[in-house]
Design an enzyme around this catalytic site. Structure first.
Site, PDB file in Angstrom:
ATOM      1  N   GLU A  91       0.836  -1.198   0.000  1.00  0.00           N
ATOM      2  CA  GLU A  91       0.000   0.000   0.000  1.00  0.00           C
ATOM      3  C   GLU A  91       0.866   1.241   0.000  1.00  0.00           C
ATOM      4  O   GLU A  91       1.985   1.222   0.501  1.00  0.00           O
ATOM      5  CB  GLU A  91      -0.885   0.000   1.246  1.00  0.00           C
ATOM      6  CG  GLU A  91      -1.900  -1.110   1.198  1.00  0.00           C
ATOM      7  CD  GLU A  91      -2.529  -1.397   2.544  1.00  0.00           C
ATOM      8  OE1 GLU A  91      -3.737  -1.599   2.585  1.00  0.00           O
ATOM      9  OE2 GLU A  91      -1.809  -1.399   3.546  1.00  0.00           O
ATOM     10  N   CYS A 104       3.582   8.525   1.263  1.00  0.00           N
ATOM     11  CA  CYS A 104       4.116   7.560   2.229  1.00  0.00           C
ATOM     12  C   CYS A 104       4.288   6.233   1.500  1.00  0.00           C
ATOM     13  O   CYS A 104       3.321   5.649   1.025  1.00  0.00           O
ATOM     14  CB  CYS A 104       3.130   7.429   3.392  1.00  0.00           C
ATOM     15  SG  CYS A 104       3.611   6.188   4.599  1.00  0.00           S
ATOM     16  N   CYS A 111       6.136  -7.195   7.191  1.00  0.00           N
ATOM     17  CA  CYS A 111       7.186  -6.684   8.073  1.00  0.00           C
ATOM     18  C   CYS A 111       7.535  -7.744   9.105  1.00  0.00           C
ATOM     19  O   CYS A 111       6.667  -8.468   9.589  1.00  0.00           O
ATOM     20  CB  CYS A 111       6.703  -5.409   8.786  1.00  0.00           C
ATOM     21  SG  CYS A 111       7.964  -4.663   9.853  1.00  0.00           S
ATOM     22  N   CYS A 115       6.275  -5.356  16.114  1.00  0.00           N
ATOM     23  CA  CYS A 115       5.853  -4.363  17.123  1.00  0.00           C
ATOM     24  C   CYS A 115       4.413  -4.664  17.532  1.00  0.00           C
ATOM     25  O   CYS A 115       3.557  -4.935  16.696  1.00  0.00           O
ATOM     26  CB  CYS A 115       5.960  -2.944  16.564  1.00  0.00           C
ATOM     27  SG  CYS A 115       7.637  -2.491  16.120  1.00  0.00           S
ATOM     28  N   CYS A 118       1.263  -2.533  16.050  1.00  0.00           N
ATOM     29  CA  CYS A 118       1.202  -2.205  14.624  1.00  0.00           C
ATOM     30  C   CYS A 118       0.504  -3.295  13.820  1.00  0.00           C
ATOM     31  O   CYS A 118       0.640  -4.484  14.096  1.00  0.00           O
ATOM     32  CB  CYS A 118       2.617  -2.000  14.102  1.00  0.00           C
ATOM     33  SG  CYS A 118       2.684  -1.551  12.363  1.00  0.00           S
ATOM     34  N   GLY A 175       6.695  -2.125   6.407  1.00  0.00           N
ATOM     35  CA  GLY A 175       8.071  -2.615   6.327  1.00  0.00           C
ATOM     36  C   GLY A 175       9.054  -1.794   7.119  1.00  0.00           C
ATOM     37  O   GLY A 175       8.760  -0.675   7.538  1.00  0.00           O
ATOM     38  N   SER A 205      11.875   6.459   8.295  1.00  0.00           N
ATOM     39  CA  SER A 205      11.501   6.140   9.671  1.00  0.00           C
ATOM     40  C   SER A 205      11.922   4.714   9.997  1.00  0.00           C
ATOM     41  O   SER A 205      11.646   3.784   9.248  1.00  0.00           O
ATOM     42  CB  SER A 205       9.983   6.281   9.813  1.00  0.00           C
ATOM     43  OG  SER A 205       9.578   5.902  11.109  1.00  0.00           O
ATOM     44  N   SER A 228      11.309   5.509  15.651  1.00  0.00           N
ATOM     45  CA  SER A 228      10.097   5.089  16.353  1.00  0.00           C
ATOM     46  C   SER A 228      10.516   4.632  17.739  1.00  0.00           C
ATOM     47  O   SER A 228      10.949   3.502  17.923  1.00  0.00           O
ATOM     48  CB  SER A 228       9.415   3.948  15.588  1.00  0.00           C
ATOM     49  OG  SER A 228       8.987   4.414  14.330  1.00  0.00           O
ATOM     50  N   HIS A 230       8.794   5.286  21.155  1.00  0.00           N
ATOM     51  CA  HIS A 230       7.587   4.751  21.815  1.00  0.00           C
ATOM     52  C   HIS A 230       7.733   4.372  23.281  1.00  0.00           C
ATOM     53  O   HIS A 230       6.719   4.022  23.925  1.00  0.00           O
ATOM     54  CB  HIS A 230       7.007   3.553  21.049  1.00  0.00           C
ATOM     55  CG  HIS A 230       6.783   3.818  19.585  1.00  0.00           C
ATOM     56  ND1 HIS A 230       6.374   5.035  19.093  1.00  0.00           N
ATOM     57  CD2 HIS A 230       6.932   3.026  18.485  1.00  0.00           C
ATOM     58  CE1 HIS A 230       6.273   4.979  17.781  1.00  0.00           C
ATOM     59  NE2 HIS A 230       6.615   3.772  17.382  1.00  0.00           N
ATOM     60  N   ASN A 313      -3.635   4.664  16.804  1.00  0.00           N
ATOM     61  CA  ASN A 313      -4.767   4.394  15.914  1.00  0.00           C
ATOM     62  C   ASN A 313      -5.215   2.960  16.113  1.00  0.00           C
ATOM     63  O   ASN A 313      -4.403   2.043  16.064  1.00  0.00           O
ATOM     64  CB  ASN A 313      -4.350   4.569  14.455  1.00  0.00           C
ATOM     65  CG  ASN A 313      -3.970   6.005  14.170  1.00  0.00           C
ATOM     66  OD1 ASN A 313      -4.689   6.926  14.527  1.00  0.00           O
ATOM     67  ND2 ASN A 313      -2.823   6.189  13.550  1.00  0.00           N
ATOM     68  N   CYS A 356      -1.171   5.918  10.500  1.00  0.00           N
ATOM     69  CA  CYS A 356      -0.007   5.123  10.913  1.00  0.00           C
ATOM     70  C   CYS A 356      -0.412   3.782  11.497  1.00  0.00           C
ATOM     71  O   CYS A 356      -1.271   3.712  12.364  1.00  0.00           O
ATOM     72  CB  CYS A 356       0.767   5.839  12.007  1.00  0.00           C
ATOM     73  SG  CYS A 356       1.694   7.195  11.409  1.00  0.00           S
TER      74      CYS A 356
HETATM   75  N1  SAH Z   1       9.268   0.332  10.345  1.00  0.00           N
HETATM   76  C1  SAH Z   1       9.381   1.756  10.334  1.00  0.00           C
HETATM   77  C2  SAH Z   1       8.397   2.481   9.444  1.00  0.00           C
HETATM   78  C3  SAH Z   1       6.952   2.041   9.452  1.00  0.00           C
HETATM   79  S1  SAH Z   1       5.954   2.454  10.848  1.00  0.00           S
HETATM   80  C4  SAH Z   1       9.322   2.282  11.758  1.00  0.00           C
HETATM   81  O1  SAH Z   1       9.136   1.507  12.668  1.00  0.00           O
HETATM   82  O2  SAH Z   1       9.522   3.476  11.952  1.00  0.00           O
HETATM   83  C5  SAH Z   1       5.595   4.150  10.761  1.00  0.00           C
HETATM   84  C6  SAH Z   1       5.213   4.725  12.126  1.00  0.00           C
HETATM   85  O3  SAH Z   1       3.877   4.352  12.504  1.00  0.00           O
HETATM   86  C7  SAH Z   1       6.111   4.223  13.219  1.00  0.00           C
HETATM   87  O4  SAH Z   1       6.485   5.244  14.091  1.00  0.00           O
HETATM   88  C8  SAH Z   1       5.213   3.217  13.885  1.00  0.00           C
HETATM   89  O5  SAH Z   1       5.672   2.927  15.149  1.00  0.00           O
HETATM   90  C9  SAH Z   1       3.891   3.922  13.843  1.00  0.00           C
HETATM   91  N2  SAH Z   1       2.720   3.090  14.132  1.00  0.00           N
HETATM   92  C10 SAH Z   1       2.618   1.766  13.977  1.00  0.00           C
HETATM   93  N3  SAH Z   1       1.399   1.337  14.369  1.00  0.00           N
HETATM   94  C11 SAH Z   1       0.706   2.413  14.799  1.00  0.00           C
HETATM   95  C12 SAH Z   1      -0.624   2.607  15.305  1.00  0.00           C
HETATM   96  N4  SAH Z   1      -1.480   1.612  15.431  1.00  0.00           N
HETATM   97  N5  SAH Z   1      -0.979   3.862  15.643  1.00  0.00           N
HETATM   98  C13 SAH Z   1      -0.120   4.899  15.466  1.00  0.00           C
HETATM   99  N6  SAH Z   1       1.115   4.774  14.980  1.00  0.00           N
HETATM  100  C14 SAH Z   1       1.536   3.541  14.646  1.00  0.00           C
END
Ligand code: SAH
Length: 366
Positions: A91, A104, A111, A115, A118, A175, A205, A228, A230, A313, A356
Site C-alpha cells: 500500500e 508515504c 514486516c 511491534c 502495529c 516494512g 523512519s 520510532s 515509543h 490508531n 499510521c
Molecule cells: N518500520 C518503520 C516504518 C513504518 S511504521 C518504523 O518503525 O519506523 C511508521 C510509524 O507508525 C512508526 O512510528 C510506527 O511505530 C507507527 N505506528 C505503527 N502502528 C501504529 C498505530 N497503530 N498507531 C499509530 N502509529 C503507529
C-alpha cells in the site's frame, strides 16, 4: 507473466520496440509515458490505437498495478492497494497538505519487526521491495495528482486547487526500511535525481536498526531520520518492540543523533501514546504517564530533536486503547516544561485505514 517495460534499460526497451517491428522513436515516446507513471498503454495517446491494444496484451507499464483506490471523506488523502508482479500486495498513501503533496511509501511487503501495536507486521515479512517497486509508488501518486489537475475539486486544505507534483516523501509505510537499506537508498537517490525531490523533503523512519542507521551516516545525504521510540526505558520498550532486545535505546539514539548531527538536522522522535484496558474498562496509561514524560525528557534534554506524539490508531487485532485527550496534553505539557520540542501528530486518512500502523490488506481487500 507480462513484460514490465518500466524495468527495462533504454537499450532493452529499444530492442523490445524493434522486436515488435516498430520504428525506434516509439521507444522514446513510451519511456516518457513510463516516467510519468502511465498505468497502462491506453493513455498513450500519441501511439496508434492498434499499437496501444497490442502493447496492453504483450506488456505492463509499471512493476505494480493499482488494485484498489480509497479516498478519505475530505478528499485529501488517497490510499492505493498495489499488486506486484508476483502477486504480493502493498500500500501507499498520498497526502495533499498545505505545504505540498507527500507520499508515504512501503519498503517491504509485510514486516518482520513484530511491534505489538502495529498492523503491518501481523502477517510477517513477505519480501523486500526493489528500487523500481518503491519508486513506482511515487509515480502512482504523481499520476493521481495529474488526474486531480483535470478535475475542479479544490483539494488543498487552504482551498487552493491542487497544482502540485509530489514534493515530499516519507518511507513510513509497511516494512522496516533499514532491513532493505540498499534499495531504499537507491530509491531515494533516484527520487532526488529523476524527480528533483530535495534531500530535506525525504524522511526515513526506522524502529532502530543500528547498523542500518550507520549505513545512512556513511551514505551522508541530509535526509530526515525518524526513530520510532515509543518508550523511554529499555524494560518497557522491549515489551512492545521486540527489536529492542537487539538494539538498546542508548545505542539507537547515539547512532541516530550522529546521523542527524552530520548536517545539523533535527532528529524526529516518534512516540505513540498507548493505554491498555484496565479495571471497569477504564483506559490505563501504558507509556504516557507523567513519570514516563519525565524519563523521556531526561533522555532527550538538550538534543536537537522533535517529539511527534501520535495517539494510537485502533487496530482490531491489538489490545491497546487510545489515551484520553487530557492524558495526551498532560504528557505533552511535561515535555514542553522540560524544554523538549514536541507536537501532536494530526492523523490523516483514518476513515480509510491509512493512518499510521493501519496499513494492511484487510480494509482494501474486503
Ligand atoms: N518500520 C518503520 C516504518 C513504518 S511504521 C518504523 O518503525 O519506523 C511508521 C510509524 O507508525 C512508526 O512510528 C510506527 O511505530 C507507527 N505506528 C505503527 N502502528 C501504529 C498505530 N497503530 N498507531 C499509530 N502509529 C503507529
Amino acid at each position: 507473466m507480462k513484460k514490465i517495460l518500466f524495468n527495462l534499460t533504454d537499450a532493452e526497451l529499444a530492442q523490445f520496440v524493434e522486436n515488435m517491428g516498430l520504428p525506434r522513436f516509439r521507444a522514446k515516446q513510451i519511456r516518457e509515458w513510463l516516467n510519468r507513471g502511465a498505468p497502462d498503454f491506453s493513455v498513450m495517446k500519441n501511439l496508434p490505437e492498434k499499437l496501444r491494444d497490442d502493447l496492453n496484451v504483450a506488456a505492463q507499464t509499471l512493476p505494480l498495478r493499482v488494485v484498489k483506490k480509497l479516498e478519505s471523506s475530505d478528499g485529501q488523502t488517497t490510499k492505493f492497494l498495489l499488486g506486484l508482479g508476483d502477486g504480493e500486495q502493498i500500500e501507499c498513501v498520498l497526502m495533499r497538505t498545505s505545504y505540498g503533496n507527500s507520499v508515504c511509501v512501503s519498503s517491504q511487503a509485510g514486516c518482520a519487526m513484530g511491534c505489538k501495536f502495529c498492523a503491518s507486521t501481523l502477517l510477517g515479512l513477505k519480501r523486500n521491495l526493489t528500487v523500481n517497486e518503491i519508486y513506482a509508488q511515487i509515480l502512482v501518486a504523481q499520476w493521481e495528482l495529474r488526474t486531480d489537475r483535470f478535475s475542479d475539486k479544490p483539494i488543498r486544505p487552504n482551498g487552493d486547487a491542487n497544482n502540485g507534483d509530489v514534493s515530499h516523501i516519507v518511507v513510513m509505510g509497511t516494512g522496516e526500511p533499514l532491513q532493505n537499506t540498499e534499495n531504499v537508498i537507491g530509491f531515494i537517490e533516484r527520487a532526488n535525481s529523476d524527480m528533483g525531490i530535495g534531500w530535506r523533503k525525504i524522511t526515513v523512519s526506522t524502529c532502530g536498526i543500528v547498523p542500518g542507521i550507520r549505513e545512512l551516516t556513511q551514505w551522508g545525504r541530509p535526509i530526515n531520520l525518524a526513530i520510532s521510540l515509543h518508550a523511554p526505558t529499555d524494560a518497557l520498550r522491549s515489551q512492545i518492540m521486540p527489536i529492542n532486545n537487539k538494539y538498546k535505546i542508548n545505542e539507537v539514539l547515539d547512532a541516530a543523533f550522529e546521523f542527524s548531527g552530520l548536517h545539523n538536522r533535527q532528529l524526529m522522535i516518534e512516540y505513540i501514546l498507548l493505554a491498555v484496558r484496565g479495571e471497569n474498562n477504564e483506559p490505563e496509561l501504558l507509556n504516557c504517564t507523567p513519570e514516563y514524560a519525565e524519563k523521556l525528557s531526561e533522555l532527550l534534554r538538550g538534543k536537537n530533536c522533535m517529539v511527534n506524539l501520535i495517539p494510537w490508531n485502533a487496530v482490531d487485532e491489538r489490545d491497546f486503547v487510545s489515551p484520553s485527550g487530557n492524558a495526551v496534553h498532560r504528557f505533552q505539557d511535561i515535555l514542553i516544561k522540560n524544554g523538549i520540542h514536541t507536537r501532536i501528530r494530526r492523523e490523516r486518512g483514518n476513515d480509510i485505514g491509512s493512518a499510521c500502523g493501519q496499513l494492511r490488506l484487510k480494509h482494501t481487500q474486503d
